[in-house]
Design an enzyme around this catalytic site. Structure first.
Site: not given
Ligand code: ZN
Length: 367
Positions: A132, A135, A278, A337
């Protein structure tokens, strides 16, 4: 694009992709000094191509200075994009002959998607980052991890108490730090300056020239909604109107070269475990539609113990990289995350994020 302007200062006309950090680096000068000489420029914002900058002092036109310390951008709390990765990969190759690198594919705009491998053992596992765009802070973490493992191996030293010579004889670790280089560059430096993309991107971004909320690739496809594991279900759930900053899974699974490269690379290896990094949330997702093997939950708890993150059993999510890996191979796959806050997380968090990411990566050797 640079010319002398009087005795002790020169002018520089910025190019596409420049940021104030990159210009400072190119001239080997302090960023504070450069900002002081250019009061209309704001740190952290992309420079419009053609912006004329005053470059203070007679520092000459030296090409980019290596960063301090061991010479890796990944150690600096600064924006980290494709140029920084390429510099760091070259530096690591020079420094550690045993570190293997290869290109696993190219992005829509032709940027290399690079994989690093450290270790020679039969336990093969994989971590990727910066799928992403906003990120991107996850990318330097994997580069720093490769550098730390390599340095410990070369010196015959332990890394955080772990015997790297033994671990890297047992395991081969593949790292793809920057899955989405075009998207990351869009977030860091603004429009690519490609007529075929600029106007469209601006429209998708509702006319806003800053792309800090952008997660997708340069065609407005969210790469983590691209994988053939419940792709249609995810498409209907997201109900994205079309390309944009996030949530659009593309016209078909693996339609985007970045996702396709990752899937092909995964199919060509025999990974026993994968980790996708992420931001944000301090959570670890470990399941997919009950396809995960029994040890997945226990591993997530172990990763949680070493990082302080919370293992979470997710439902109502499909088409992510780890979903596809779990469904395809029935092996453990995780989305981590990292950190907490609003993406892009501030670079001041870099060292803290690395502590947590490195703890999880080291724990993966024991899986
Ligand atoms: Zn992500």
């Amino acid at each position: 694009m640079q010319q002398k302007d009087g005795k002790d200062q020169q002018r520089y006309v910025s190019r596409q992709g420049d940021t104030i950090v990159r210009v400072a680096r190119r001239f080997g000068i302090n960023m504070t000094a450069l900002l002081a000489a250019n009061p209309l420029v704001t740190e952290g914002e992309a420079l419009q191509a053609g912006t004329e900058l005053v470059v203070p002092s007679a520092v000459g036109l030296a090409e980019s200075q290596p960063p301090p310390g061991r010479g890796l951008h990944a150690d600096e709390p600064a924006p980290y994009g494709f140029a920084e990765l390429m510099d760091d990969v070259a530096a690591l190759q020079r420094r550690f002959s045993f570190l293997h690198t290869e290109t696993i594919g190219t992005s829509v705009l032709g940027r290399r998607i690079v994989a690093l491998r450290i270790g020679t053992g039969g336990k093969v596992w994989f971590a990727n980052a910066a799928m992403h765009a906003n990120e991107w802070i996850t990318a330097p973490l994997l580069v720093r991890f490769a550098a730390d493992c390599a340095a410990a191996l070369e010196a015959g030293e332990r890394f955080r108490g772990r015997d790297m010579a033994r671990l890297l004889a047992e395991s081969s670790v593949w790292l793809v730090p920057l899955v989405n280089p075009d998207g990351v560059e869009l977030v860091l430096t603004g429009l690519p300056g490609e007529p075929a993309y600029d106007a469209q991107l601006l429209q998708w971004n509702h006319g806003v020239p800053r792309f800090t909320r952008w997660k997708a690739n340069i065609r407005g496809v969210d790469l983590n909604d691209q994988f053939p594991a419940g792709w249609e279900t995810e498409r209907d759930r997201r109900a994205a109107e079309g390309p944009g900053a996030r949530d659009y899974g593309g016209p078909a699974p693996l339609s985007e070269p970045e996702a396709e490269a990752l899937a092909r690379f995964t199919r060509e290896r025999d990974f026993r475990l994968v980790l996708a990094f992420h931001t944000q949330g301090r959570e670890i997702y470990w399941n997919y539609r009950d396809y995960e093997p029994p040890e997945a939950e226990e591993l997530a708890e172990r990763f949680g113990r070493v990082s302080g993150y919370r293992p979470v059993k997710l439902s109502g999510s499909d088409a992510g990289y780890k979903d596809w890996f779990i469904a395809e191979y029935r092996r453990p796959g995780f989305t981590v995350e990292l950190g907490f806050g609003v993406n892009p997380l501030p670079v001041s968090q870099l060292d803290d994020l690395y502590e947590e990411a490195a703890a999880i990566l080291l724990a993966a050797f024991d899986a």
